[in-house]
Write a protein that holds these residues in place. Structure first.
Motif, mmCIF file in Angstrom:
data_model
loop_
_atom_site.group_PDB
_atom_site.id
_atom_site.type_symbol
_atom_site.label_atom_id
_atom_site.label_comp_id
_atom_site.label_asym_id
_atom_site.label_seq_id
_atom_site.Cartn_x
_atom_site.Cartn_y
_atom_site.Cartn_z
ATOM 1 N N GLY A 112 0.767 -1.237 0.000
ATOM 2 C CA GLY A 112 0.000 0.000 0.000
ATOM 3 C C GLY A 112 0.796 1.284 0.000
ATOM 4 N N ARG A 133 -2.631 3.620 -0.178
ATOM 5 C CA ARG A 133 -3.897 2.897 -0.006
ATOM 6 C C ARG A 133 -3.746 1.878 1.117
ATOM 7 N N VAL A 135 -4.192 -1.696 2.690
ATOM 8 C CA VAL A 135 -4.174 -3.074 2.193
ATOM 9 C C VAL A 135 -4.297 -3.978 3.409
#
Length: 154
Positions: A112, A133, A135
């Motif tokens: 991520g 992001r 994860v």
């Protein structure tokens, strides 16, 4: 500024030149400066942070077993990792423009983060990343193809 539990100490043949270079290339800021005495300039101690976060200590080669990679044919025993906020690709371009040797271009990682790796003016290895992001551990395990043991990764 947060108080980090661990702090790396990075040593240079020319620590004052390193301060200026790290500021220009990586956006670090000097937060403490203690010059070494005239008879032992390598006994200096400097500290830098990024945007008021974290801390890295910068010093000279003050004894035979404390050396810059430049004094060891480029050998490294550590990579200093820095978590950033903001535009990682712009950070990489800033480092490149300052003469850094980019070892790995910015890329999204399975866990991520977006990350790149770089060597500085004396050959120290650094990696910089930005979290892009979330994860889950199971998603990362699937991407990696093996189990991950982690205390705080749901």
């Amino acid at each position: 500024m947060e108080t980090p539990t661990f702090t790396s100490s990075v040593h240079y043949q020319d620590p004052k030149a390193a301060l200026a270079w790290l500021e220009n290339a990586f956006g670090f800021e000097v937060t403490m400066a203690i010059d070494g005495p005239p008879e032992a300039p390598a006994m200096c101690h400097y500290e830098m942070s990024v945007g008021g976060r974290g801390r890295i200590m910068i010093g000279g080669q003050w004894e035979e077993t404390v050396k810059s990679p430049k004094s060891l044919g480029g050998a490294n025993t550590q990579v200093v990792h820095v978590m950033l906020t903001g535009d990682l690709d712009a950070h990489c371009e800033r480092a490149r423009a300052a003469g850094a040797r980019i070892l790995a271009e910015p890329a999204d990682e399975f866990y991520g983060d977006r990350r790149y790796r770089v060597a500085d003016l004396e050959g120290h290895r650094w990696s910089f990343s930005v979290h892009v992001r979330d994860v889950s551990r199971s998603e990362a395990e699937a991407a990696l193809g093996q189990p991950i043991v982690a205390k705080d990764w749901p």
